[in-house]
Design a protein around this motif. Structure first.
Motif, PDB file in Angstrom:
ATOM      1  N   LEU A  44       0.810  -1.266  -0.123  1.00 13.54           N
ATOM      2  CA  LEU A  44       0.010  -0.085  -0.132  1.00 13.54           C
ATOM      3  C   LEU A  44       0.754   1.263  -0.075  1.00 13.54           C
ATOM      4  CD1 LEU A  44      -2.953   1.190   0.548  1.00 13.54           C
ATOM      5  CD2 LEU A  44      -2.312   1.293   2.653  1.00 13.54           C
ATOM      6  N   ILE A  45       1.932   1.431   0.865  1.00  7.55           N
ATOM      7  CA  ILE A  45       2.715   2.432   1.049  1.00  7.55           C
ATOM      8  C   ILE A  45       3.563   2.667  -0.299  1.00  7.55           C
ATOM      9  CG2 ILE A  45       4.712   3.519   2.125  1.00  7.55           C
ATOM     10  CD1 ILE A  45       4.089   1.980   4.290  1.00  7.55           C
ATOM     11  N   LEU A  46       3.934   1.223  -1.007  1.00  5.80           N
ATOM     12  CA  LEU A  46       4.779   1.367  -2.146  1.00  5.80           C
ATOM     13  C   LEU A  46       4.033   2.090  -3.279  1.00  5.80           C
ATOM     14  CD1 LEU A  46       7.360   0.534  -3.594  1.00  5.80           C
ATOM     15  CD2 LEU A  46       5.882  -1.643  -4.133  1.00  5.80           C
ATOM     16  N   GLU A  47       2.627   1.624  -3.540  1.00  6.72           N
ATOM     17  CA  GLU A  47       1.955   2.070  -4.767  1.00  6.72           C
ATOM     18  C   GLU A  47       1.427   3.580  -4.538  1.00  6.72           C
ATOM     19  OE1 GLU A  47       1.212   0.484  -7.321  1.00  6.72           O
ATOM     20  OE2 GLU A  47       1.968  -1.297  -6.711  1.00  6.72           O
ATOM     21  N   THR A  48       1.330   3.843  -2.959  1.00  9.00           N
ATOM     22  CA  THR A  48       0.815   5.430  -2.852  1.00  9.00           C
ATOM     23  C   THR A  48       1.885   6.170  -3.254  1.00  9.00           C
ATOM     24  OG1 THR A  48      -0.677   4.381  -1.101  1.00  9.00           O
ATOM     25  CG2 THR A  48      -0.430   6.718  -0.927  1.00  9.00           C
ATOM     26  N   SER A  72      -8.208  -6.907  -1.464  1.00 10.18           N
ATOM     27  CA  SER A  72      -7.414  -5.635  -1.041  1.00 10.18           C
ATOM     28  C   SER A  72      -6.455  -4.931  -2.016  1.00 10.18           C
ATOM     29  CB  SER A  72      -6.130  -5.913   0.348  1.00 10.18           C
ATOM     30  OG  SER A  72      -5.560  -7.212  -0.170  1.00 10.18           O
ATOM     31  N   LYS A  73      -5.936  -5.531  -2.895  1.00 16.49           N
ATOM     32  CA  LYS A  73      -5.462  -4.950  -4.194  1.00 16.49           C
ATOM     33  C   LYS A  73      -6.538  -4.020  -4.732  1.00 16.49           C
ATOM     34  CE  LYS A  73      -2.195  -5.658  -7.818  1.00 16.49           C
ATOM     35  NZ  LYS A  73      -1.653  -6.797  -8.712  1.00 16.49           N
ATOM     36  N   MET A  74      -7.727  -4.639  -5.064  1.00 20.52           N
ATOM     37  CA  MET A  74      -8.718  -3.914  -5.776  1.00 20.52           C
ATOM     38  C   MET A  74      -9.069  -2.750  -5.011  1.00 20.52           C
ATOM     39  SD  MET A  74     -12.327  -5.578  -6.943  1.00 20.52           S
ATOM     40  CE  MET A  74     -13.397  -4.833  -5.702  1.00 20.52           C
ATOM     41  N   TYR A  75      -9.312  -3.098  -3.906  1.00 21.21           N
ATOM     42  CA  TYR A  75      -9.713  -1.789  -2.780  1.00 21.21           C
ATOM     43  C   TYR A  75      -8.482  -0.689  -2.563  1.00 21.21           C
ATOM     44  CZ  TYR A  75     -13.655  -4.822  -1.432  1.00 21.21           C
ATOM     45  OH  TYR A  75     -14.662  -5.755  -1.412  1.00 21.21           O
ATOM     46  N   GLU A  76      -7.518  -1.154  -2.575  1.00 25.03           N
ATOM     47  CA  GLU A  76      -6.216  -0.206  -2.650  1.00 25.03           C
ATOM     48  C   GLU A  76      -6.359   0.771  -3.848  1.00 25.03           C
ATOM     49  OE1 GLU A  76      -3.616  -2.973   0.121  1.00 25.03           O
ATOM     50  OE2 GLU A  76      -2.847  -2.478  -1.643  1.00 25.03           O
ATOM     51  N   ASN A 123     -20.581  -5.099   0.658  1.00 22.58           N
ATOM     52  CA  ASN A 123     -21.780  -5.442   1.932  1.00 22.58           C
ATOM     53  C   ASN A 123     -21.367  -6.712   2.486  1.00 22.58           C
ATOM     54  OD1 ASN A 123     -23.099  -2.870   1.325  1.00 22.58           O
ATOM     55  ND2 ASN A 123     -24.005  -3.662  -0.362  1.00 22.58           N
ATOM     56  N   LYS A 124     -20.603  -7.622   1.912  1.00 20.40           N
ATOM     57  CA  LYS A 124     -20.215  -8.740   2.530  1.00 20.40           C
ATOM     58  C   LYS A 124     -19.398  -8.695   3.507  1.00 20.40           C
ATOM     59  CE  LYS A 124     -20.696 -11.028  -1.605  1.00 20.40           C
ATOM     60  NZ  LYS A 124     -20.171 -11.552  -3.029  1.00 20.40           N
ATOM     61  N   PRO A 125     -19.711  -9.185   4.825  1.00 23.26           N
ATOM     62  CA  PRO A 125     -18.735  -9.234   6.096  1.00 23.26           C
ATOM     63  C   PRO A 125     -17.438  -9.481   5.790  1.00 23.26           C
ATOM     64  CG  PRO A 125     -20.629 -10.596   6.443  1.00 23.26           C
ATOM     65  CD  PRO A 125     -20.727 -10.340   5.116  1.00 23.26           C
ATOM     66  N   LYS A 126     -16.861 -10.494   4.998  1.00 21.25           N
ATOM     67  CA  LYS A 126     -15.382 -10.619   4.864  1.00 21.25           C
ATOM     68  C   LYS A 126     -14.904  -9.412   4.089  1.00 21.25           C
ATOM     69  CE  LYS A 126     -15.291 -15.668   4.250  1.00 21.25           C
ATOM     70  NZ  LYS A 126     -15.095 -16.735   3.193  1.00 21.25           N
ATOM     71  N   ASN A 127     -15.663  -8.905   3.078  1.00 16.94           N
ATOM     72  CA  ASN A 127     -15.002  -7.836   2.302  1.00 16.94           C
ATOM     73  C   ASN A 127     -14.993  -6.478   2.997  1.00 16.94           C
ATOM     74  OD1 ASN A 127     -16.044  -9.838   0.613  1.00 16.94           O
ATOM     75  ND2 ASN A 127     -15.590  -8.472  -1.247  1.00 16.94           N
ATOM     76  N   ARG A 128     -15.916  -6.531   4.144  1.00 17.41           N
ATOM     77  CA  ARG A 128     -15.845  -5.050   4.887  1.00 17.41           C
ATOM     78  C   ARG A 128     -14.660  -5.323   5.907  1.00 17.41           C
ATOM     79  NH1 ARG A 128     -20.677  -2.388   4.751  1.00 17.41           N
ATOM     80  NH2 ARG A 128     -20.505  -1.379   6.664  1.00 17.41           N
ATOM     81  N   ARG A 129     -14.286  -6.369   6.190  1.00 15.04           N
ATOM     82  CA  ARG A 129     -13.165  -6.543   7.052  1.00 15.04           C
ATOM     83  C   ARG A 129     -11.699  -6.204   6.226  1.00 15.04           C
ATOM     84  NH1 ARG A 129     -13.722  -5.428  11.098  1.00 15.04           N
ATOM     85  NH2 ARG A 129     -11.675  -6.001  11.826  1.00 15.04           N
ATOM     86  N   ILE A 130     -11.775  -6.620   5.061  1.00 14.06           N
ATOM     87  CA  ILE A 130     -10.726  -6.245   4.137  1.00 14.06           C
ATOM     88  C   ILE A 130     -10.749  -4.524   4.152  1.00 14.06           C
ATOM     89  CG2 ILE A 130      -9.672  -6.594   1.939  1.00 14.06           C
ATOM     90  CD1 ILE A 130     -11.111  -9.526   1.813  1.00 14.06           C
ATOM     91  N   LEU A 131     -11.793  -4.130   3.873  1.00 15.79           N
ATOM     92  CA  LEU A 131     -11.880  -2.623   3.451  1.00 15.79           C
ATOM     93  C   LEU A 131     -11.301  -1.980   4.902  1.00 15.79           C
ATOM     94  CD1 LEU A 131     -15.248  -2.033   1.753  1.00 15.79           C
ATOM     95  CD2 LEU A 131     -13.074  -0.750   1.181  1.00 15.79           C
ATOM     96  N   LEU A 167      -8.123   0.686   5.025  1.00 16.12           N
ATOM     97  CA  LEU A 167      -8.188   1.828   5.582  1.00 16.12           C
ATOM     98  C   LEU A 167      -7.234   2.240   6.896  1.00 16.12           C
ATOM     99  CD1 LEU A 167     -12.024   2.488   5.153  1.00 16.12           C
ATOM    100  CD2 LEU A 167     -10.106   3.672   3.902  1.00 16.12           C
ATOM    101  N   MET A 168      -7.100   1.124   7.739  1.00 15.47           N
ATOM    102  CA  MET A 168      -6.371   1.124   8.878  1.00 15.47           C
ATOM    103  C   MET A 168      -4.814   1.390   8.366  1.00 15.47           C
ATOM    104  SD  MET A 168      -7.224   1.093  11.723  1.00 15.47           S
ATOM    105  CE  MET A 168      -6.257   0.187  12.966  1.00 15.47           C
ATOM    106  N   ASN A 169      -4.526   0.503   7.331  1.00 17.78           N
ATOM    107  CA  ASN A 169      -3.268   0.549   6.625  1.00 17.78           C
ATOM    108  C   ASN A 169      -2.803   1.960   6.202  1.00 17.78           C
ATOM    109  OD1 ASN A 169      -0.719  -0.336   5.852  1.00 17.78           O
ATOM    110  ND2 ASN A 169      -1.529  -1.809   4.349  1.00 17.78           N
ATOM    111  N   PHE A 170      -3.989   2.521   5.780  1.00 15.67           N
ATOM    112  CA  PHE A 170      -3.668   3.969   5.272  1.00 15.67           C
ATOM    113  C   PHE A 170      -3.458   4.897   6.250  1.00 15.67           C
ATOM    114  CE2 PHE A 170      -5.613   3.205   1.124  1.00 15.67           C
ATOM    115  CZ  PHE A 170      -4.781   4.008   0.086  1.00 15.67           C
ATOM    116  N   ASN A 171      -4.448   4.560   7.286  1.00 17.54           N
ATOM    117  CA  ASN A 171      -4.395   5.454   8.446  1.00 17.54           C
ATOM    118  C   ASN A 171      -2.954   5.641   9.554  1.00 17.54           C
ATOM    119  OD1 ASN A 171      -5.321   6.184  11.600  1.00 17.54           O
ATOM    120  ND2 ASN A 171      -6.548   7.230  10.171  1.00 17.54           N
TER     121      ASN A 171
END
Lengths: 122, 476
Positions: A12-16, B171-175, B199-207, B211-215
């Motif tokens: 994620l960091i790499l891509e960003t 996660s790649k797609m969402y990123e 809307n799926k629980p698994k996908n929501r966890r990935i999302l 977002l946590m990774n970004f934060n």
């Protein structure tokens, strides 16, 4: 066009970072670990290296030290790391890093620092 | 992938081979080898011939080797209906019946009456079956277990690998989508549509994890945008559900997510979790409280019913240092009944050099706990509280060895000429460690104290001379 090699194991960091710098007009080469970074350094002409400290296979400090010993390069090196302790920062500078940014970091600040480092090369 | 793949054909073949093997070994109820029954070409005459041959072979071999068995017994055994199996070729029925007899007689001799009848019935029942039957049952059980382990292992590895692949792809797609949105390449409506499976629980966890990774890695312009995306997608409800879960690891995950991405919603939940019975949850909630309440980061001390764990103390201290949080006057927490809060406060007072409310710090020398008194002496030393010299000297006599050492160390920094006598007494009468520390304090206190020490050196005994030599040696 200036070429920047970004070595970072967090995708994620790499891509960003790559996305942000390429928008500024730089040519970006991505490496996902230290080994990959050294291989790409051998095959490409790079103007600036941005590297993480903790990476699989070969860590950032080893990359910097190999770069300085093997290539005798004047290429500026920026370290991006979550390790903000004084010892880590000093060690990186001691090994030959030119700049150090602690995560979390701002992309705007990164761009400014990159610009400054590239300008200092001239 | 590195795992064993069981195709249905392989599985059926293995089962068939196993069954064939078992059928060959399984004895029939009347003592005939099952192998002979399953062999379709064999006639009943052939089977009985084979069986009688094997019995004869057993008996002849037994008569050669087991000479101690009386001939009459062998005859009796021969006249009884035999319980033979393929293993009968190797084990004689005589030996088996002797084992049975021995087992029963052992039970009669050694076991209490209540257990004896049960034990004998177990032995009797066990010997109802052919030994080969028991062996085969055990082997079968063992083989089935191994098969089950392989099947479960294979299933688990496949499931894990599928999960990893699923997470990687999404996660790649969402990123990519979020990066495009964050850099202004697409608007929110487009990004929202592109976040498939949101809307799926698994996908929501990935999302949430993306977002946590970004934060955690970016600040600046992303700092406000990431929590905004989080709430737009309604992910805070998922995190709140986690924080209210019965599982501690889920609670911890929920607290972390809410603290980073939904601070305003986190406060209400965290207040309740500060006294959670689980150490992990409590530690995370307390650290989150400090982060979420920069104005009053330690007010949770007043509501704390559970101990303030050492790990939390370290985390909180690290948080204060890394994020440069404003620190309150820790003297206010010295009256709280929890000793670990008082000790933490004393450490913080020392570290941040908080010289306000000195009387409150000095009151701590009356604490019943050795640790608290130790930290107080340390605070007196580090804060250079010169007026408290007499106080600590008065406490010296009744202190523990560790605390006595700390008092002597304090005198090194805050002591004056008036304290020479006190230290000299220790150098003469104290334990070896106290003598050494007193000598060291005297040497480093001031030039005058050093002079005095050299004077003593000329007058005193050999032991003291050695001590002074040790302290004055720059290598020590």
């Amino acid at each position: 066009m200036k070429r920047i090699l970004v070595a970072e194991d967090n995708r994620l960091i790499l891509e960003t970072v790559a996305h942000s710098l390429s928008r500024e007009g730089y040519d970006i080469i991505k490496a996902e670990d230290g080994k990959d970074c050294l291989t790409k350094l051998e095959t490409n002409e790079v103007d600036l290296l941005i590297t993480d400290l903790y990476m699989p296979n070969v860590n950032g400090l080893e990359v910097i030290s190999k770069l300085n010993s093997n290539y005798k390069s004047l290429m500026p090196i920026m370290v991006l790391s979550a390790a903000g302790a004084e010892e880590s920062v000093l060690k990186a500078f001691d090994m030959g890093a030119d700049d150090y940014m602690v995560k979390p970091f701002s992309l705007i600040e990164l761009n400014v620092r990159v610009k400054r480092l590239l300008a200092s090369k001239k | 992938m590195g795992c064993i793949k069981f195709t249905p054909v392989k599985l059926i073949t293995s089962c068939y081979v196993l069954l064939c093997f078992l059928c060959f070994l399984l004895p029939t109820q009347n003592g005939q080898a099952a192998a002979l029954c399953t062999a379709t070409s064999n006639s009943p005459q052939e089977i009985s011939t084979f069986a009688s041959d094997s019995i004869a072979l057993n008996q002849s071999s037994d008569s050669n080797t087991e000479t101690e068995i009386p001939a009459t017994d062998a005859e009796v055994n021969r006249s009884k209906p035999q319980r033979n199996s393929v293993l009968g070729v190797f084990f004689s029925t005589d030996k088996i019946s002797r084992i049975k007899k021995n087992l029963i007689s052992y039970g009669n001799d050694h076991f209490p009456r209540g257990v004896r009848s049960f034990y004998i019935s177990v032995v009797e029942n066990a010997f109802q079956f052919s030994i080969i039957f028991l062996l085969v049952t055990l082997s079968l059980f063992f083989i089935i277990n191994i098969l089950l382990v392989f099947i479960i292992l294979n299933y688990t590895i496949r499931k894990k690998s599928y999960k990893e692949k699923f997470e990687k792809v999404y996660s790649k797609m969402y990123e990519e989508v979020l990066l495009s949105y964050l850099f202004g390449s697409i608007d929110w409506e487009t990004a929202f549509l592109k976040l498939r499976g949101r809307n799926k629980p698994k996908n929501r966890r990935i999302l949430t994890s993306v977002l946590m990774n970004f934060n955690t890695n970016f600040k600046g312009e992303f700092e406000s945008l990431i929590p905004e995306i989080y709430t737009r997608l309604g992910l805070q409800h998922d995190s709140m559900r986690l924080a209210r879960s019965g599982y501690n690891h889920k609670k911890v995950a929920g607290i972390i997510e809410l603290t980073h991405l939904y601070p305003e919603g986190a406060k209400g939940i965290i207040d309740k979790l500060i006294n959670d019975p689980s150490d992990y949850v409590r530690a995370e909630a307390q650290t989150a409280y400090v982060k979420l309440n920069p104005e009053t980061p330690f007010n949770f001390f007043y509501q704390l019913e559970q101990p303030f764990a050492m790990w939390t103390q370290l985390s909180v201290f690290n948080l204060i240092r890394v994020h440069q949080l404003p620190v309150p006057s820790f003297a206010q927490f010295l009256t709280i009944r929890h000793p670990n809060i008082r000790n933490f406060s004393l450490r913080m007072i020392t570290f941040f050099q908080q010289l306000e409310n000195v009387p409150d710090i000095l009151k701590m020398v009356d604490s019943k706990l050795d640790k608290t008194r130790f930290l107080t002496y340390k605070a007196i030393n580090n804060l250079r509280l010169y007026d408290s010299r007499d106080l600590i000297k008065n406490r010296f006599e009744n202190e523990t060895e560790k605390n006595k050492l700390e008092i002597i160390r304090a005198l090194r920094n805050i002591g004056t000429e008036d304290d020479f006598g006190f230290l000299e007494i220790i150098m003469t009468n104290g334990t070896m460690s106290l003598k050494t520390e007193a000598c060291r304090s005297m040497y480093f206190m001031s030039p005058k104290s050093r002079e005095r020490l050299l004077e003593i050196n000329n007058q005193s005994n050999d032991e003291l001379k050695l001590l002074i030599a040790h302290v004055t040696d720059p290598r020590n």
